[in-house]
Design a protein around this motif. Structure first.
Motif, short mmCIF file in Angstrom:
data_model
loop_
_atom_site.label_atom_id
_atom_site.label_comp_id
_atom_site.label_asym_id
_atom_site.label_seq_id
_atom_site.Cartn_x
_atom_site.Cartn_y
_atom_site.Cartn_z
N VAL A 60 0.84 -1.20 0.00
CA VAL A 60 0.00 0.00 0.00
C VAL A 60 0.87 1.25 0.00
CG1 VAL A 60 -1.73 1.32 1.28
CG2 VAL A 60 -1.85 -1.17 1.22
N ARG A 61 0.57 2.16 -0.94
CA ARG A 61 1.20 3.49 -0.97
C ARG A 61 0.22 4.47 -0.34
NH1 ARG A 61 1.41 5.03 -6.49
NH2 ARG A 61 -0.40 6.35 -6.18
N VAL A 62 0.70 5.25 0.60
CA VAL A 62 -0.13 6.25 1.27
C VAL A 62 0.42 7.62 0.90
CG1 VAL A 62 -1.03 7.11 3.46
CG2 VAL A 62 -0.52 4.67 3.20
N THR A 63 -0.43 8.43 0.27
CA THR A 63 -0.04 9.78 -0.10
C THR A 63 -0.84 10.75 0.75
OG1 THR A 63 0.44 9.10 -2.36
CG2 THR A 63 0.15 11.45 -1.98
N GLN A 64 -0.15 11.61 1.44
CA GLN A 64 -0.79 12.58 2.33
C GLN A 64 -0.70 13.97 1.73
OE1 GLN A 64 -0.11 12.55 6.73
NE2 GLN A 64 1.06 14.40 6.23
N THR A 65 -1.82 14.68 1.76
CA THR A 65 -1.84 16.07 1.34
C THR A 65 -2.58 16.88 2.39
OG1 THR A 65 -3.88 15.74 0.08
CG2 THR A 65 -1.82 15.53 -1.14
N ILE A 66 -2.32 18.16 2.39
CA ILE A 66 -3.05 19.08 3.26
C ILE A 66 -3.69 20.11 2.35
CG2 ILE A 66 -2.91 20.80 5.10
CD1 ILE A 66 -0.55 19.19 6.22
N ASP A 67 -5.01 20.22 2.43
CA ASP A 67 -5.72 21.13 1.52
C ASP A 67 -5.62 22.57 2.01
OD1 ASP A 67 -7.66 21.51 3.52
OD2 ASP A 67 -9.17 20.30 2.51
N ALA A 68 -6.21 23.47 1.25
CA ALA A 68 -6.14 24.90 1.54
C ALA A 68 -6.80 25.25 2.88
CB ALA A 68 -6.81 25.69 0.42
N PHE A 69 -7.66 24.38 3.38
CA PHE A 69 -8.35 24.63 4.65
C PHE A 69 -7.62 24.02 5.83
CE2 PHE A 69 -11.55 24.40 1.26
CZ PHE A 69 -11.98 25.71 1.29
N GLY A 70 -6.50 23.33 5.57
CA GLY A 70 -5.72 22.72 6.65
C GLY A 70 -6.12 21.31 6.99
N THR A 71 -6.95 20.68 6.18
CA THR A 71 -7.37 19.30 6.45
C THR A 71 -6.37 18.34 5.83
OG1 THR A 71 -9.70 19.90 6.55
CG2 THR A 71 -9.21 17.60 6.08
N ARG A 72 -5.90 17.40 6.64
CA ARG A 72 -4.95 16.38 6.20
C ARG A 72 -5.75 15.22 5.60
NH1 ARG A 72 0.10 15.95 8.31
NH2 ARG A 72 -0.63 17.30 9.95
N LEU A 73 -5.45 14.90 4.35
CA LEU A 73 -6.14 13.84 3.62
C LEU A 73 -5.12 12.80 3.20
CD1 LEU A 73 -8.99 13.24 2.38
CD2 LEU A 73 -8.08 14.20 0.28
N ARG A 74 -5.40 11.53 3.53
CA ARG A 74 -4.51 10.44 3.14
C ARG A 74 -5.23 9.55 2.12
NH1 ARG A 74 -3.47 10.66 8.85
NH2 ARG A 74 -1.37 11.41 9.20
N GLU A 75 -4.55 9.29 1.02
CA GLU A 75 -5.07 8.43 -0.03
C GLU A 75 -4.32 7.11 0.02
OE1 GLU A 75 -5.76 9.42 -4.59
OE2 GLU A 75 -3.64 8.99 -4.17
N TYR A 76 -5.05 5.99 0.09
CA TYR A 76 -4.46 4.66 0.17
C TYR A 76 -4.63 3.97 -1.18
CZ TYR A 76 -4.38 5.31 5.22
OH TYR A 76 -4.12 5.77 6.48
#
Length: 164
Positions: A60-76
Motif C-alpha cells: 500500500v502506498r499512502v499519499t498525504q496532502t493538506i488542503d487549503a483549509f488545513g485538512t490532512r487527507l490520506r489516499e491509500y
C-alpha cells in the motif's frame, strides 16, 4: 403536527444542511475510491504538507496532502493494481465526500438517509456500512475526522485498522 414529527423535520433539515456543506467543501483528491490513482512525485523532506510512504510489506502506498483549509487527507493505493481503496481525513473542515467516493457516493447517501430515518445516526459521529463502501465520519466544528474504504478492495494483509 405532533412534536415527534416536528423533531423529525428539524433533524431532516439539519441533515440536509450538513450534506450540502460537505458537498461545497473542496478536496485535493485526484482519484475517487475505486479509480486508478494518478502518479504523484514524492515530496521533499522540507515539505510536510505532501508526503508519500508505504505500509509495511509495500502493498500500500499512502499519499498525504493538506488542503487549503488545513485538512490532512490520506489516499491509500494498492501498489499492485494502482486502485484507490481508501481515504482518511483529519482537520478543520470535512472533505467533499461526493468527490472522494465517486461512483460510490449515491450508495453512501442512500445508506446515510436510511441510517438517519432509523434514528441511528449520531449527532457528532456516524458509520454508514454498505455492501460496497464503508464511511465513518465525526467530530465537532473545526475538528473533523473520518475514513472511507472499499472492504472488498483491501489488499491482502491490510485491515481497516491500518487505515489511520
Amino acid at each position: 403536527m405532533t412534536i415527534c414529527s416536528l423533531m423529525r423535520a428539524g433533524r431532516v433539515a439539519a441533515f440536509a444542511c450538513l450534506a450540502s456543506a460537505l458537498a461545497a467543501t473542496a478536496t485535493p483528491a485526484r482519484a475517487a475510491l475505486g479509480d486508478i490513482a494518478t502518479a504523484r512525485p514524492t515530496a521533499s523532506a522540507a515539505s510536510d504538507s505532501n508526503a508519500t510512504h508505504y505500509l509495511p510489506g509495500g502493498a500500500v502506498r499512502v499519499t498525504q496532502t493538506i488542503d487549503a483549509f488545513g485538512t490532512r487527507l490520506r489516499e491509500y493505493v494498492a501498489t499492485g493494481s494502482g486502485e484507490v481503496f481508501a481515504y482518511t481525513w483529519q482537520g478543520p473542515s470535512a472533505p467533499n465526500l461526493d468527490i472522494l467516493l465517486g461512483r460510490y457516493a449515491g450508495e453512501y447517501q442512500s445508506g446515510a438517509v436510511a441510517l438517519h430515518l432509523a434514528g441511528r445516526d449520531g449527532l457528532h459521529a456516524a458509520r454508514v456500512d454498505t455492501p460496497s463502501v464503508v464511511v465513518e465520519s465525526g467530530g465537532l466544528m473545526r475538528s473533523y475526522v473520518g475514513r472511507a474504504w472499499l472492504p472488498s478492495a483491501l489488499p491482502a494483509g491490510i485491515t481497516e485498522g491500518d487505515l489511520r
